[in-house]
Design a protein around this motif. Structure first.
Motif, PDB file in Angstrom:
ATOM      1  N   ILE A 348       0.836  -1.207   0.000  1.00  0.00           N
ATOM      2  CA  ILE A 348       0.000   0.000   0.000  1.00  0.00           C
ATOM      3  C   ILE A 348       0.865   1.248   0.000  1.00  0.00           C
ATOM      4  CG2 ILE A 348      -1.640   1.315   1.393  1.00  0.00           C
ATOM      5  CD1 ILE A 348      -2.890  -1.296   2.265  1.00  0.00           C
ATOM      6  N   TYR A 349       1.911   1.232   0.825  1.00  0.00           N
ATOM      7  CA  TYR A 349       2.820   2.381   0.871  1.00  0.00           C
ATOM      8  C   TYR A 349       3.491   2.600  -0.486  1.00  0.00           C
ATOM      9  CZ  TYR A 349       6.909   5.167   2.151  1.00  0.00           C
ATOM     10  OH  TYR A 349       7.867   6.133   2.205  1.00  0.00           O
ATOM     11  N   ARG A 350       3.895   1.518  -1.132  1.00  0.00           N
ATOM     12  CA  ARG A 350       4.532   1.624  -2.448  1.00  0.00           C
ATOM     13  C   ARG A 350       3.552   2.161  -3.488  1.00  0.00           C
ATOM     14  NH1 ARG A 350       5.690  -3.935  -5.180  1.00  0.00           N
ATOM     15  NH2 ARG A 350       3.408  -3.748  -5.182  1.00  0.00           N
ATOM     16  N   ASP A 351       2.312   1.678  -3.466  1.00  0.00           N
ATOM     17  CA  ASP A 351       1.306   2.151  -4.421  1.00  0.00           C
ATOM     18  C   ASP A 351       0.956   3.619  -4.187  1.00  0.00           C
ATOM     19  OD1 ASP A 351       1.282  -0.359  -5.493  1.00  0.00           O
ATOM     20  OD2 ASP A 351      -0.478  -1.038  -4.382  1.00  0.00           O
ATOM     21  N   ARG A 352       0.907   4.024  -2.917  1.00  0.00           N
ATOM     22  CA  ARG A 352       0.607   5.436  -2.635  1.00  0.00           C
ATOM     23  C   ARG A 352       1.731   6.351  -3.122  1.00  0.00           C
ATOM     24  NH1 ARG A 352      -1.991   5.027   3.498  1.00  0.00           N
ATOM     25  NH2 ARG A 352      -3.999   4.135   2.833  1.00  0.00           N
ATOM     26  N   LEU A 353       2.964   5.922  -2.972  1.00  0.00           N
ATOM     27  CA  LEU A 353       4.077   6.708  -3.504  1.00  0.00           C
ATOM     28  C   LEU A 353       3.982   6.821  -5.018  1.00  0.00           C
ATOM     29  CD1 LEU A 353       7.197   5.514  -1.468  1.00  0.00           C
ATOM     30  CD2 LEU A 353       5.997   7.700  -1.295  1.00  0.00           C
ATOM     31  N   ARG A 354       3.581   5.724  -5.667  1.00  0.00           N
ATOM     32  CA  ARG A 354       3.434   5.766  -7.110  1.00  0.00           C
ATOM     33  C   ARG A 354       2.305   6.716  -7.525  1.00  0.00           C
ATOM     34  NH1 ARG A 354       2.641   0.002  -9.528  1.00  0.00           N
ATOM     35  NH2 ARG A 354       4.568  -0.246  -8.320  1.00  0.00           N
ATOM     36  N   LEU A 355       1.216   6.715  -6.764  1.00  0.00           N
ATOM     37  CA  LEU A 355       0.117   7.637  -7.058  1.00  0.00           C
ATOM     38  C   LEU A 355       0.547   9.092  -6.883  1.00  0.00           C
ATOM     39  CD1 LEU A 355      -2.998   5.882  -5.455  1.00  0.00           C
ATOM     40  CD2 LEU A 355      -2.600   6.347  -7.876  1.00  0.00           C
ATOM     41  N   LYS A 356       1.326   9.355  -5.830  1.00  0.00           N
ATOM     42  CA  LYS A 356       1.814  10.719  -5.622  1.00  0.00           C
ATOM     43  C   LYS A 356       2.691  11.179  -6.787  1.00  0.00           C
ATOM     44  CE  LYS A 356       1.634  10.717  -0.564  1.00  0.00           C
ATOM     45  NZ  LYS A 356       2.428  10.809   0.693  1.00  0.00           N
ATOM     46  N   LYS A 357       3.528  10.291  -7.300  1.00  0.00           N
ATOM     47  CA  LYS A 357       4.375  10.646  -8.432  1.00  0.00           C
ATOM     48  C   LYS A 357       3.528  10.942  -9.664  1.00  0.00           C
ATOM     49  CE  LYS A 357       8.444   8.015  -6.958  1.00  0.00           C
ATOM     50  NZ  LYS A 357       9.351   6.873  -7.294  1.00  0.00           N
ATOM     51  N   GLU A 358       2.487  10.115  -9.879  1.00  0.00           N
ATOM     52  CA  GLU A 358       1.620  10.342 -11.031  1.00  0.00           C
ATOM     53  C   GLU A 358       0.844  11.658 -10.879  1.00  0.00           C
ATOM     54  OE1 GLU A 358       1.459   8.695 -13.797  1.00  0.00           O
ATOM     55  OE2 GLU A 358       2.972   7.229 -13.164  1.00  0.00           O
ATOM     56  N   LEU A 359       0.431  11.981  -9.651  1.00  0.00           N
ATOM     57  CA  LEU A 359      -0.282  13.242  -9.427  1.00  0.00           C
ATOM     58  C   LEU A 359       0.634  14.433  -9.686  1.00  0.00           C
ATOM     59  CD1 LEU A 359      -2.428  12.451  -6.255  1.00  0.00           C
ATOM     60  CD2 LEU A 359      -3.271  13.073  -8.520  1.00  0.00           C
ATOM     61  N   ARG A 360       1.905  14.332  -9.284  1.00  0.00           N
ATOM     62  CA  ARG A 360       2.855  15.418  -9.556  1.00  0.00           C
ATOM     63  C   ARG A 360       3.049  15.604 -11.069  1.00  0.00           C
ATOM     64  NH1 ARG A 360       6.084  12.795  -5.486  1.00  0.00           N
ATOM     65  NH2 ARG A 360       5.757  13.768  -3.436  1.00  0.00           N
ATOM     66  N   LYS A 361       3.157  14.481 -11.779  1.00  0.00           N
ATOM     67  CA  LYS A 361       3.300  14.566 -13.230  1.00  0.00           C
ATOM     68  C   LYS A 361       2.076  15.207 -13.868  1.00  0.00           C
ATOM     69  CE  LYS A 361       6.323  10.527 -13.742  1.00  0.00           C
ATOM     70  NZ  LYS A 361       6.454   9.163 -14.348  1.00  0.00           N
ATOM     71  N   LEU A 362       0.887  14.840 -13.349  1.00  0.00           N
ATOM     72  CA  LEU A 362      -0.345  15.407 -13.887  1.00  0.00           C
ATOM     73  C   LEU A 362      -0.428  16.913 -13.627  1.00  0.00           C
ATOM     74  CD1 LEU A 362      -3.142  15.031 -15.181  1.00  0.00           C
ATOM     75  CD2 LEU A 362      -4.021  14.484 -12.887  1.00  0.00           C
ATOM     76  N   GLU A 363      -0.106  17.313 -12.409  1.00  0.00           N
ATOM     77  CA  GLU A 363      -0.137  18.750 -12.098  1.00  0.00           C
ATOM     78  C   GLU A 363       0.883  19.519 -12.934  1.00  0.00           C
ATOM     79  OE1 GLU A 363       0.538  18.875  -7.954  1.00  0.00           O
ATOM     80  OE2 GLU A 363      -1.489  18.185  -7.396  1.00  0.00           O
ATOM     81  N   LYS A 364       2.022  18.904 -13.150  1.00  0.00           N
ATOM     82  CA  LYS A 364       3.033  19.559 -13.982  1.00  0.00           C
ATOM     83  C   LYS A 364       2.539  19.697 -15.417  1.00  0.00           C
ATOM     84  CE  LYS A 364       7.907  19.242 -15.254  1.00  0.00           C
ATOM     85  NZ  LYS A 364       9.154  18.415 -15.152  1.00  0.00           N
ATOM     86  N   ALA A 365       1.873  18.650 -15.925  1.00  0.00           N
ATOM     87  CA  ALA A 365       1.342  18.713 -17.290  1.00  0.00           C
ATOM     88  C   ALA A 365       0.233  19.747 -17.401  1.00  0.00           C
ATOM     89  CB  ALA A 365       0.822  17.345 -17.717  1.00  0.00           C
ATOM     90  N   GLU A 366      -0.593  19.897 -16.347  1.00  0.00           N
ATOM     91  CA  GLU A 366      -1.660  20.898 -16.360  1.00  0.00           C
ATOM     92  C   GLU A 366      -1.086  22.316 -16.316  1.00  0.00           C
ATOM     93  OE1 GLU A 366      -5.224  18.309 -14.190  1.00  0.00           O
ATOM     94  OE2 GLU A 366      -4.057  19.790 -13.049  1.00  0.00           O
ATOM     95  N   LEU A 367      -0.002  22.486 -15.556  1.00  0.00           N
ATOM     96  CA  LEU A 367       0.617  23.815 -15.504  1.00  0.00           C
ATOM     97  C   LEU A 367       1.287  24.172 -16.825  1.00  0.00           C
ATOM     98  CD1 LEU A 367       2.187  23.736 -11.919  1.00  0.00           C
ATOM     99  CD2 LEU A 367       0.186  25.038 -12.674  1.00  0.00           C
ATOM    100  N   GLU A 368       1.820  23.147 -17.482  1.00  0.00           N
ATOM    101  CA  GLU A 368       2.478  23.410 -18.765  1.00  0.00           C
ATOM    102  C   GLU A 368       1.489  23.801 -19.858  1.00  0.00           C
ATOM    103  OE1 GLU A 368       4.658  19.925 -19.629  1.00  0.00           O
ATOM    104  OE2 GLU A 368       6.311  20.388 -18.236  1.00  0.00           O
TER     105      GLU A 368
END
Length: 442
Positions: A348-368
């Motif tokens: 669960i901890y590993r999956d949550r870290l992966r979700l956080k990374k994907e959310l950061r990528k998404l926010e970065k793509a939205e800002l771009e």
């Protein structure tokens, strides 16, 4: 109709209002769950949520916990008498064995009545499930069933028996090798203990098959106060069963995997046939693992009816039994409960870290996706890009729901719990005479 509707509405409101305070109640304390929870289980709630198989397991635990109360009290008195007199073969043991025999009869009779009552209450009394072919069953041809007059898959019995001629020798051979290993371990334990006191308190470890059935190393060490107060005596006596108790879960895991593979090889048609052959394979091995040493010292290892030999047999059986119901049992709980829980938490901890990374990528793509960049893209590409980002955000928000953490959990199989329950009950009924505090520890 109006009155009926208003009554139903009022009843629903009263149920909701009555259940609301209960949801805010705090969970019971650990002491309350430890004392009261052992003798009372919400069986109806367990049956509604988990099913009858799990509910009957908890009903058996509740039933045994109640009946173990008075057996533990009598066993504690016998054990205190043994300690105070310094005689392990106390005259009260025959009377206690009769009491244990009557106790086991009472437990089984009352459990039959209790289980029938629960089965009637849950609607499973005399319930017979219609057997269908397992999804894993592979037939060689289709034949017409004389009962249903429909085409069913058919597998020749001689092919199954041919495969069982391979699986049965493998299971028996694995069990015999384990039995010889256990007897060699305990036989060399006795030789090591005799050499320890004969050579001036020095350890000599040797492995040999000739030690099986020898009574001389056992009788070479007197059970006097000097030896019983020596810590090394108990380290040798308890150390070997402890090491074996830590290894047995690994052997059980290996045999379980082998048994599942052999069962798949035998290609049983129904789930009942599959489960029956699996129980035979696993339970035979478990019996050898957890009872071989106890029966060995009870009937073979000591070999004579001499009082000193009887004392030696009682000490060895009692120490081995104490190790199995404490250290080995606790280790089994850690392997079957805490280790899978830690592994699940890590996933669960590993999956949550992966979700956080994907959310950061998404926010970065939205800002771009700035207005200046939007002007460089065509209307169709701009709309397609926004749809992709929106879909990705929806998927990531859904992935954060707790339901996905429950979905990845493996399907629960109560087979292991039932095996432990049978083993613990056998320890109490068969060997409480040797160690009277067994009901108290179990």
């Amino acid at each position: 109709m109006k009155n009926c509707y208003s009554k139903e509405k009022k009843s629903i409101e009263t149920v909701d209002s009555s259940s609301a305070p209960g949801e805010q109640e705090l969970s019971p304390s650990f002491l309350y769950r430890l004392v009261v929870g052992c003798f009372y289980q919400p069986l109806d709630s367990i049956e509604e949520y988990y099913g009858e198989k799990v509910a009957f397991y908890f009903a058996w635990l509740q039933h045994c916990s109640f009946h173990l109360l008075y057996l533990s009290f009598v066993g504690a008195i016998v054990f205190i008498c043994q300690l105070s007199s310094g005689n392990w073969d106390h005259p009260l043991r025959p009377f206690f064995s009769i009491f244990v025999m009557i106790w086991s009869f009472v437990v089984m009779v009352t459990w039959r009545r209790r289980s029938n009552f629960l089965a009637y209450q849950w609607g499973t009394l005399d319930y017979q499930e219609e057997e269908i072919a397992r999804p894993e069953f592979k037939g060689t041809e289709y034949r017409v069933c004389p009962i249903t007059n429909t085409y069913v898959m058919y597998y020749p019995p001689w092919k199954r028996w041919l495969k069982m001629c391979v699986s049965i020798p493998l299971t028996v051979g694995f069990t015999i090798v384990t039995l010889l290993g256990i007897l060699i371990l305990y036989g060399n334990r006795d030789v090591m203990l005799a050499q320890y006191f004969a050579t001036g308190h020095s350890y000599h470890i040797s492995v040999s098959m000739d030690v099986i059935g020898q009574t001389a190393p056992i009788l070479a060490v007197e059970l006097n106060k000097e030896h019983l107060r020596d810590p090394d005596f108990w380290i040798i006596i308890i150390g070997f069963p402890t090491a074996l108790g830590l290894i047995l879960p690994l052997l059980n895991f290996c045999l379980r995997k082998v048994s599942l593979w052999l069962n798949e090889l035998e290609n049983h048609r129904t789930e009942a046939e599959y489960r029956t052959h699996f129980i035979i394979k696993v339970f035979a091995f478990r019996f050898v693992c957890y009872f071989a040493a106890l029966y060995y010292y009870s009937f073979i290892g000591v070999g004579t009816t001499d009082p000193q030999a009887t004392e030696h047999g009682i000490v060895r059986v009692a120490s081995t039994l104490f190790t199995y119901i404490t250290i080995a049992h606790w280790w089994n709980i850690c392997i079957n409960v805490f280790f899978p829980l830690l592994l699940h938490r890590w996933r669960i901890y590993r999956d949550r870290l992966r979700l956080k990374k994907e959310l950061r990528k998404l926010e970065k793509a939205e800002l771009e996706l700035t207005p200046s960049l939007e002007n460089c893209l065509s209307a169709e590409k701009r709309l397609e890009k926004k749809k992709q980002l929106l879909n990705k955000r929806l998927l990531l928000e859904h992935a954060q729901a707790n339901i996905w953490e429950e979905i990845v959990l493996p399907e629960h199989d109560s087979f292991t719990e039932y095996l432990f329950a049978v083993t613990q009950f056998a320890y109490v009924t068969c060997f409480s005479v040797i160690l009277p505090i067994t009901p108290l520890i179990v």
